[in-house]
Design a protein around this motif. Structure first.
Motif, mmCIF file in Angstrom:
data_model
loop_
_atom_site.group_PDB
_atom_site.id
_atom_site.type_symbol
_atom_site.label_atom_id
_atom_site.label_comp_id
_atom_site.label_asym_id
_atom_site.label_seq_id
_atom_site.Cartn_x
_atom_site.Cartn_y
_atom_site.Cartn_z
ATOM 1 N N ARG A 84 0.835 -1.205 0.000
ATOM 2 C CA ARG A 84 0.000 0.000 0.000
ATOM 3 C C ARG A 84 0.868 1.254 0.000
ATOM 4 N N ILE A 85 1.883 1.269 0.861
ATOM 5 C CA ILE A 85 2.776 2.429 0.920
ATOM 6 C C ILE A 85 3.526 2.581 -0.389
ATOM 7 N N TYR A 86 3.965 1.477 -0.932
ATOM 8 C CA TYR A 86 4.741 1.494 -2.173
ATOM 9 C C TYR A 86 3.933 2.102 -3.315
ATOM 10 N N ALA A 87 2.678 1.677 -3.416
ATOM 11 C CA ALA A 87 1.820 2.194 -4.483
ATOM 12 C C ALA A 87 1.475 3.665 -4.258
ATOM 13 N N ARG A 88 1.234 4.022 -3.024
ATOM 14 C CA ARG A 88 0.781 5.380 -2.717
ATOM 15 C C ARG A 88 1.894 6.416 -2.837
ATOM 16 N N TYR A 89 3.111 6.019 -2.493
ATOM 17 C CA TYR A 89 4.202 6.989 -2.444
ATOM 18 C C TYR A 89 5.348 6.695 -3.407
ATOM 19 N N ILE A 90 5.884 5.493 -3.364
ATOM 20 C CA ILE A 90 7.115 5.237 -4.109
ATOM 21 C C ILE A 90 6.869 5.260 -5.613
ATOM 22 N N LEU A 91 5.807 4.619 -6.088
ATOM 23 C CA LEU A 91 5.515 4.582 -7.521
ATOM 24 C C LEU A 91 4.692 5.767 -8.002
ATOM 25 N N ASN A 92 4.439 6.704 -7.129
ATOM 26 C CA ASN A 92 3.619 7.865 -7.461
ATOM 27 C C ASN A 92 4.514 8.974 -8.042
ATOM 28 N N PRO A 93 4.316 9.362 -9.307
ATOM 29 C CA PRO A 93 5.157 10.414 -9.905
ATOM 30 C C PRO A 93 4.956 11.778 -9.251
ATOM 31 N N GLU A 94 3.927 11.922 -8.438
ATOM 32 C CA GLU A 94 3.725 13.171 -7.697
ATOM 33 C C GLU A 94 4.391 13.137 -6.331
ATOM 34 N N GLU A 95 5.050 12.026 -6.011
ATOM 35 C CA GLU A 95 5.724 11.893 -4.721
ATOM 36 C C GLU A 95 7.202 11.546 -4.903
#
Length: 304
Positions: free
Chosen positions: A236-247
């Motif tokens: 969940r964290i990976y999808a929300r933050y790490i793979l997020n081009p806005e993060e």
């Protein structure tokens, strides 16, 4: 070795970087650890840096656990004498940290200053001391709302305890190995309890008043990299933050502060962990292996 803005070896980088180079010259990997072990104080403190004529004592400067890189060095070199001295040094270091960086009695590791985490010029420590008073890493200044409970420092100790368990097993000290595992699991649960905010699914510093300090930086990736979250939470964290081009998934990942965080420093000054992607972070990523297998060396090489 990392030397763009330093004059020697920092404990946050040199052991890992010597291990990386040790694939070509194993003696370098051992030397990159032994220089700190040799200068360890009687009370267990490991120098935060080593310069030509000075060993630093003004912060802990801790990122990747030195016990973990020492374990990998022992595996690489098959040198049991190195393993024995590394285990002894890292046990004493763990005791020092528990004695001097647990003033709030939480069992977690506290940040006393900016250089503790290696995040030079980061908004995480804006207007707070860069070093501990009088060059003493066991003392903090009552500035701001220090000391912070620091998720990356606590994760580093967690990873160190797992490494100490593996070391103890290799040395046939199986009872000690189990105690380190038990200690590690207890610490992992505390990290989740104190640092994790379920609303934003992030691990945050906690100030001395018990409030989250919400700056999304690479401390998050260090918690992930030391295997603290279970696989579902990691994903969940990976999808929300790490793979997020806005993060964090910028054209050159990973920035030291999320580009979506208001504190991101867009001017990119020299030696700044306020936003710029850092070579040290890339080294960290290449040694990490999270439950999803997203962060193992092969995956990182293909995706960075």
């Amino acid at each position: 070795m990392k030397a763009a803005a330093t004059r020697g070896f920092g404990s946050n980088a040199a052991p890992l970087e010597s291990l990386v180079y040790g694939r070509h010259a194993p003696e370098v990997a051992k030397a990159g650890h032994d220089v700190f072990f040799h200068l360890q104080r009687a009370d267990g403190y490991l120098p935060c840096y080593v310069w030509k004529h000075k060993a630093g004592a003004s912060q802990i400067q801790m990122v990747v656990p030195i016990a973990a890189t020492a374990l990998e060095t022992a595996d690489l070199t098959q040198d049991e004498e190195f393993l024995v001295r590394a285990y002894a040094a890292c046990v004493r270091w763990d005791v020092w940290l528990q004695t001097h960086r647990n003033t709030r009695g939480t069992g977690l590791c506290e940040a006393f200053c900016e250089y503790d985490t290696g995040h030079d010029n980061s908004p995480r420590f804006q207007n707070l001391p860069k070093q501990c008073p009088n060059g003493d890493a066991s003392v903090f200044s009552p500035a701001g709302k220090l000391p912070f409970l620091a998720p990356d420092l606590s994760a580093s100790i967690y990873g160190g305890k797992l490494a100490l368990s593996a070391m103890a097993d290799k040395l046939d000290r199986h009872d000690e190995a189990q105690r380190w595992l038990d200690d590690a699991e207890c610490l992992r649960q505390r990290i989740i309890k104190y640092y994790f905010d379920p609303d934003d699914e992030c691990f945050n510093d906690v100030d001395c008043e018990g409030h989250f300090v919400k700056i999304r930086g690479d401390a998050l990736t260090q918690v992930l990299g030391e295997h603290v979250p279970d696989a579902p939470l990691f994903e969940r964290i990976y999808a929300r933050y790490i793979l997020n081009p806005e993060e964090f998934w910028t054209p050159y990942p990973l920035p030291s502060i999320s580009i979506g965080d208001p504190s991101f420093v867009r001017e990119l000054p020299e030696n700044s962990w306020g936003g710029a992607a850092q070579a040290c972070s890339q080294n960290h990523i290449h040694r990490k292996c999270c439950p999803s297998n997203r962060w193992n060396p092969a995956w990182a090489s293909e995706n960075f």
